[in-house]
Design a protein around this motif. Structure first.
Motif, PDB file in Angstrom:
ATOM      1  N   GLY A   1       0.779  -1.231   0.000  1.00  0.00           N
ATOM      2  CA  GLY A   1       0.000   0.000   0.000  1.00  0.00           C
ATOM      3  C   GLY A   1       0.807   1.275   0.000  1.00  0.00           C
ATOM      4  O   GLY A   1       1.996   1.306   0.311  1.00  0.00           O
ATOM      5  N   HIS A   2       0.108   2.323  -0.390  1.00  0.00           N
ATOM      6  CA  HIS A   2       0.667   3.676  -0.423  1.00  0.00           C
ATOM      7  C   HIS A   2      -0.229   4.539   0.445  1.00  0.00           C
ATOM      8  O   HIS A   2      -1.428   4.657   0.198  1.00  0.00           O
ATOM      9  CB  HIS A   2       0.673   4.181  -1.877  1.00  0.00           C
ATOM     10  N   CYS A   3       0.321   5.112   1.506  1.00  0.00           N
ATOM     11  CA  CYS A   3      -0.504   5.939   2.388  1.00  0.00           C
ATOM     12  C   CYS A   3      -0.080   7.402   2.313  1.00  0.00           C
ATOM     13  O   CYS A   3       1.088   7.722   2.070  1.00  0.00           O
ATOM     14  CB  CYS A   3      -0.478   5.432   3.829  1.00  0.00           C
ATOM     15  N   LEU A   4      -1.058   8.266   2.504  1.00  0.00           N
ATOM     16  CA  LEU A   4      -0.850   9.713   2.500  1.00  0.00           C
ATOM     17  C   LEU A   4      -1.106  10.255   3.892  1.00  0.00           C
ATOM     18  O   LEU A   4      -2.139   9.957   4.509  1.00  0.00           O
ATOM     19  CB  LEU A   4      -1.783  10.383   1.497  1.00  0.00           C
TER      20      LEU A   4
ATOM     21  N   LYS B   1      -4.639   7.747  -5.681  1.00  0.00           N
ATOM     22  CA  LYS B   1      -3.370   7.023  -5.659  1.00  0.00           C
ATOM     23  C   LYS B   1      -3.144   6.263  -4.353  1.00  0.00           C
ATOM     24  O   LYS B   1      -2.322   5.352  -4.285  1.00  0.00           O
ATOM     25  CB  LYS B   1      -2.193   7.989  -5.855  1.00  0.00           C
ATOM     26  N   TYR B   2      -3.868   6.652  -3.306  1.00  0.00           N
ATOM     27  CA  TYR B   2      -3.491   6.205  -1.962  1.00  0.00           C
ATOM     28  C   TYR B   2      -4.454   5.151  -1.422  1.00  0.00           C
ATOM     29  O   TYR B   2      -5.674   5.254  -1.576  1.00  0.00           O
ATOM     30  CB  TYR B   2      -3.422   7.404  -1.020  1.00  0.00           C
ATOM     31  N   LYS B   3      -3.878   4.163  -0.760  1.00  0.00           N
ATOM     32  CA  LYS B   3      -4.674   3.095  -0.149  1.00  0.00           C
ATOM     33  C   LYS B   3      -5.283   3.555   1.172  1.00  0.00           C
ATOM     34  O   LYS B   3      -6.380   3.121   1.551  1.00  0.00           O
ATOM     35  CB  LYS B   3      -3.783   1.871   0.076  1.00  0.00           C
TER      36      LYS B   3
ATOM     37  N   ASN C   1     -10.718   4.166   4.195  1.00  0.00           N
ATOM     38  CA  ASN C   1      -9.446   3.898   4.893  1.00  0.00           C
ATOM     39  C   ASN C   1      -8.838   5.181   5.461  1.00  0.00           C
ATOM     40  O   ASN C   1      -7.678   5.496   5.237  1.00  0.00           O
ATOM     41  CB  ASN C   1      -8.451   3.211   3.959  1.00  0.00           C
ATOM     42  N   LEU C   2      -9.644   5.887   6.216  1.00  0.00           N
ATOM     43  CA  LEU C   2      -9.261   7.195   6.745  1.00  0.00           C
ATOM     44  C   LEU C   2      -9.039   7.121   8.251  1.00  0.00           C
ATOM     45  O   LEU C   2      -9.831   6.533   8.986  1.00  0.00           O
ATOM     46  CB  LEU C   2     -10.366   8.214   6.438  1.00  0.00           C
ATOM     47  N   VAL C   3      -7.932   7.748   8.704  1.00  0.00           N
ATOM     48  CA  VAL C   3      -7.644   7.912  10.127  1.00  0.00           C
ATOM     49  C   VAL C   3      -7.633   9.400  10.434  1.00  0.00           C
ATOM     50  O   VAL C   3      -6.970  10.179   9.731  1.00  0.00           O
ATOM     51  CB  VAL C   3      -6.284   7.293  10.513  1.00  0.00           C
ATOM     52  N   LEU C   4      -8.350   9.807  11.466  1.00  0.00           N
ATOM     53  CA  LEU C   4      -8.391  11.212  11.887  1.00  0.00           C
ATOM     54  C   LEU C   4      -7.842  11.333  13.298  1.00  0.00           C
ATOM     55  O   LEU C   4      -8.244  10.586  14.199  1.00  0.00           O
ATOM     56  CB  LEU C   4      -9.828  11.740  11.851  1.00  0.00           C
TER      57      LEU C   4
ATOM     58  N   SER D   1      -3.168   0.494   5.038  1.00  0.00           N
ATOM     59  CA  SER D   1      -2.617   0.425   3.674  1.00  0.00           C
ATOM     60  C   SER D   1      -2.210  -0.993   3.311  1.00  0.00           C
ATOM     61  O   SER D   1      -2.086  -1.334   2.128  1.00  0.00           O
ATOM     62  CB  SER D   1      -1.410   1.364   3.542  1.00  0.00           C
ATOM     63  N   GLN D   2      -2.001  -1.840   4.343  1.00  0.00           N
ATOM     64  CA  GLN D   2      -1.574  -3.223   4.109  1.00  0.00           C
ATOM     65  C   GLN D   2      -2.747  -4.201   4.081  1.00  0.00           C
ATOM     66  O   GLN D   2      -2.565  -5.406   4.187  1.00  0.00           O
ATOM     67  CB  GLN D   2      -0.569  -3.633   5.190  1.00  0.00           C
TER      68      GLN D   2
END
Length: 493
Positions: A247-250, A308-310, A338-341, A443-444
């Protein structure tokens, strides 16, 4: 994982074991006493004098059985018996009869307690007054006894639950302030809530082999997570894998005034296994970011292609400027998966009443203050946990309510209490590290629940490994990140 039951269920579990093992209640009490004494002899010197204060119910029966067994290991034990109810429990009487034949001289008057402890060197005071079955407020006489026990200088150990505490609600009177609480089979809810758990000292859980058949038919919304549970979640890497499979995380955050938060999150994400990391932060942080973490990519806020982001993390060190608020509002309206705040993102949501914009399955990671700002103040930790369950269900989100036993509340009304971690995590920046771990695991391709359970446990486990060589006072969030590798290795043992 261990279920966390209320007092009625705990009593029913004992009875189920007695009926289905089968085993007599007095034999089950012997098993509990053996379990405690095995811990006691491995933790304390038999030269240290022991005073056991017993009520006349089953908790006192446990205490009398413990006295007898400690004597067989050459502990010097004195007994103080306090009449709590008009009638002794049957098992208390049996253990009293077993004891009286040779140990009558060890009984002392309650009025001699202070003198006895004052004369002793390194005394141990065992509290066996009341157990989890306490159903009403303390009498003034019993409250006075507990006050005296708290006042004396000794290592205090409570059997099952500090006397004066209920198992599943706030105490309404004084209680024992224990240094250790040795609880049987599973933790009690009051041991995991800050308001009451603070009176338990170090929690020790002793397995007395209650029948596991009971669990299948007795549901609870509360669970206690331990290492074996996490090992069942953890996925070892395919040796033929490549970076895009992880995965690719932002990560979005970091202001001019607080650049370090997003750096901590990014490094934690990197150390937690994600394949690629991009960071969107203010331009003034670019050089610092790339110097500290050459593995990450810098992305300007005007050039974010979210497809682009997982996974995505928003908030650490972000600040609450008008620009930050506009960016957060825009992103909340995109229904990002797949959002973390975390951190400032949560505070801005609270300030602007944007809770209704939370996308289902979002993970939020508030500490108590942030949670209260988001969802309203609570009278105590029990009310806060109930509110967290309600809010997780209402908004279909995962709430990671940080604390000593971090509580993970799911949309399905489940609450998982984490068992790893220590007070070294009570530092600015620890939450940024946790947020980075969580976004990395998402992301994984871990599920939302798996990411929360694994991420919170890894964070605490890394701190526990760190504390083996560093004092909790000296531990930093960067130290925790540097021990993540050892935490991952521990999952493979």
């Amino acid at each position: 994982m261990k279920p966390v039951y209320n007092a009625i269920q705990l009593k029913a579990w004992d009875q189920y074991t007695i009926e289905n093992e089968p085993i007599k209640s007095i034999a089950l009490m012997e098993r509990a006493a053996d379990c405690f004494v095995n811990w006691m002899i491995s933790s304390f010197n038999c030269a240290d004098p022991v005073i056991v204060v017993c009520g006349n119910g089953n908790n006192g029966g446990d205490g009398l059985a413990i006295v007898r067994k400690l004597q067989s290991f050459n502990f010097k034990v004195h007994i103080v018996c306090i009449k709590i109810t008009a009638n002794n429990s049957a098992d208390y009487d049996i253990n009293l009869a077993r004891l009286e034949s040779g140990l009558l001289s060890q009984f002392v008057n309650p009025d001699s307690l202070e003198e006895l402890l004052t004369q002793a060197k390194n005394p141990i005071l065992i509290d066996a007054l009341l157990g989890y079955g306490m159903g009403r407020s303390l009498s003034s006489e019993l409250a006075a006894v507990i006050k005296r026990m708290n006042a004396v200088k000794a290592t205090k150990i409570s059997i099952d639950l500090p006397s004066g505490l209920y198992s599943d609600k706030m105490n309404d009177s004084i209680c024992i302030h224990a240094d250790f609480t040795f609880t049987f089979q599973v933790p009690k809810l009051s041991q995991l809530i800050a308001d009451t758990g603070i009176h338990c000292g170090k929690l020790i859980i002793g397995d007395i082999k209650l029948s596991r058949g009971f669990i299948a038919y007795n549901q609870t919304e509360f669970f206690f997570i331990e290492l074996d549970d996490i090992r069942n979640i953890f996925k070892s890497r395919n040796q033929f894998a490549y970076k895009n499979q992880f995965g690719h995380c932002l990560l979005v955050g970091g202001s001019f005034e607080m650049p370090g938060a997003i750096l901590l999150s990014a490094e934690a994400a990197l150390r937690s296994g994600t394949g690629l990391i991009s960071v969107s932060t203010v331009a003034s942080n670019r050089d610092l970011l790339l110097l500290k973490l050459p593995e990450v990519q810098f992305v300007s806020s005007s050039n974010m292609e979210l497809s682009k982001y997982k996974s995505l993390l928003i908030g650490p060190g972000m600040g609450r400027t008008i620009e930050s608020q506009n960016l957060l509002y825009e992103m909340l309206n995109l229904n990002i998966l797949n959002l973390v705040l975390d951190a400032d993102a949560l505070n801005m949501i609270a300030e602007n009443h944007w809770q209704h914009l939370l996308t289902p399955n979002t993970i939020i990671t508030p500490h108590i203050g942030e949670f209260d700002r988001l969802f309203g103040k609570s009278v105590n930790g029990f009310e806060r946990i109930e509110k967290a369950k309600e809010m997780a269900s209402k908004y279909s989100i995962y709430i990671v309510l940080k604390g000593k036993y971090t509580a993970i509340c799911t949309p399905q009304h489940k609450v998982y209490f984490n068992s790893s971690g220590n007070a070294g995590l009570a530092k600015a920046g620890s939450g940024d590290v946790l947020a980075g771990i969580l976004v990395s695991l998402l992301s994984q391709s871990y599920s939302f629940e798996e990411a929360c359970l694994l991420g919170v446990y890894l964070h605490g486990l890394s701190a526990d490994i760190c504390a083996k060589t560093l004092a909790e006072e000296s531990m930093t969030p960067s130290d925790v990140i540097s021990h993540l590798s050892q935490a991952f290795k521990a999952l493979r043992l």
